[in-house]
Design an enzyme around this catalytic site. Structure first.
Site, PDB file in Angstrom:
ATOM      1  N   ASP A   9       0.955  -1.121  -0.069  1.00 28.09           N
ATOM      2  CA  ASP A   9       0.060   0.172  -0.042  1.00 28.09           C
ATOM      3  C   ASP A   9       0.877   1.158  -0.034  1.00 28.09           C
ATOM      4  OD1 ASP A   9      -2.382   1.604   0.295  1.00 28.09           O
ATOM      5  OD2 ASP A   9      -1.952   1.752   2.527  1.00 28.09           O
ATOM      6  N   ASP A  11      -0.132   5.015   0.811  1.00 28.20           N
ATOM      7  CA  ASP A  11      -0.399   6.308   1.989  1.00 28.20           C
ATOM      8  C   ASP A  11      -0.405   5.506   3.137  1.00 28.20           C
ATOM      9  OD1 ASP A  11      -0.795   7.654  -0.173  1.00 28.20           O
ATOM     10  OD2 ASP A  11      -2.819   7.980  -0.041  1.00 28.20           O
ATOM     11  N   ASP A 182      -1.531  -0.409   6.212  1.00 20.19           N
ATOM     12  CA  ASP A 182      -1.570   0.085   7.506  1.00 20.19           C
ATOM     13  C   ASP A 182      -3.151   0.177   7.688  1.00 20.19           C
ATOM     14  OD1 ASP A 182      -2.815   3.292   7.373  1.00 20.19           O
ATOM     15  OD2 ASP A 182      -2.030   2.421   5.537  1.00 20.19           O
TER      16      ASP A 182
END
Length: 258
Positions: A9, A11, A182
């Site tokens: 991922d 961001d 996250d």
């Protein structure tokens, strides 16, 4: 022989902020985002930052931002992004993520960035980081303008679908592959591989990681990664980039007043 891949991922996983944050000021100055749009998206941005946005809230914001982009000229957006993309990753890249990407390459693994942000942001960042492939959101274009409809939204289950398609194209063994994120919304991506890892998880994601047997990583060292990044190749605008772009104006204006 099938080989492994590492899916990241972007961001708050590879970078300590949102890739779209750099677009806030130029989008506002370029007339693409109004004061009303800023107010409407402010709360959604806050939820993203603190990690509290649920699937329903995210879907409502996706729909709003898709409609907001309708009628935007592709060339104008492309120019804005080209002028600001250099600032997106400097100085926000996690040193731990850079090291981890390098380790996977040393092991012969392909590195793939999988992001809900748009290709116009993700692709140049991926190039700098040495990623081999990119999965990102794409929007439809007609007569040089965005229609407001999405061709592909790289979010939730769609990330897992794209990962499986990429695995078929490049002969990846997903059981031997890795995924890092996250966000709890990326659970399908973590489930798609044999080795899932959560980065800086909140309490809910940490608990889920313990249940699913995922590893837990702590990234805390953003570093400047100044490079000779070139303007992005022609790509499409993305709703994921707009969510933070509109609201980032608030921070910029407040800072300027101070």
């Amino acid at each position: 022989m099938s080989r492994a891949a590492a899916f990241f991922d972007l961001d708050k996983t590879i970078i300590a902020t949102s890739a779209s944050a750099a677009l806030s000021r130029p989008f506002y100055q370029g007339g693409l985002v109004t004061r009303g749009d800023v107010l409407r998206t402010a709360y959604a941005h806050f939820l993203f930052v603190v990690g509290s946005a649920d699937a329903e809230q995210t879907e409502r914001m996706r729909k709003h931002l898709s409609e907001l982009a309708a009628g935007w000229e592709v060339e104008k957006v492309r120019q804005i992004v080209a002028e600001t993309v250099h600032d997106v990753i400097d100085p926000y890249v996690y040193a731990e993520a850079v090291d981890l990407i390098a380790e996977h390459h040393e092991l012969g693994h392909d590195v793939v960035i999988v992001s809900a942000s748009g290709a116009e942001l993700v692709e140049p960042i991926a190039t700098v980081l040495g990623a081999d492939h990119v999965v990102a959101t794409r929007m439809l274009v007609k007569d040089g303008k965005y229609t407001g409809d999405m061709e592909f939204y790289a979010y939730g289950d769609n990330k897992a679908v794209a990962i499986r398609e990429l695995a078929e194209q490049h002969d990846y063994d997903l059981e031997r592959s890795y995924a890092y994120t996250d966000s709890i919304t990326d659970t399908p991506m973590l489930d798609a591989v044999g080795h899932g890892f959560v980065v800086n998880p909140d309490r809910t994601l940490r608990r889920l990681a313990a249940e699913r047997g995922w590893g837990v990583l702590a990234f805390s060292r953003p570093v400047a990664l100044r490079t000779g990044l070139r303007p992005p190749t022609p790509v499409l605008v993305v709703a994921g980039a707009l969510a933070l772009a509109a609201v980032g104006v608030l921070v910029w204006r407040a800072t300027r007043r101070r």
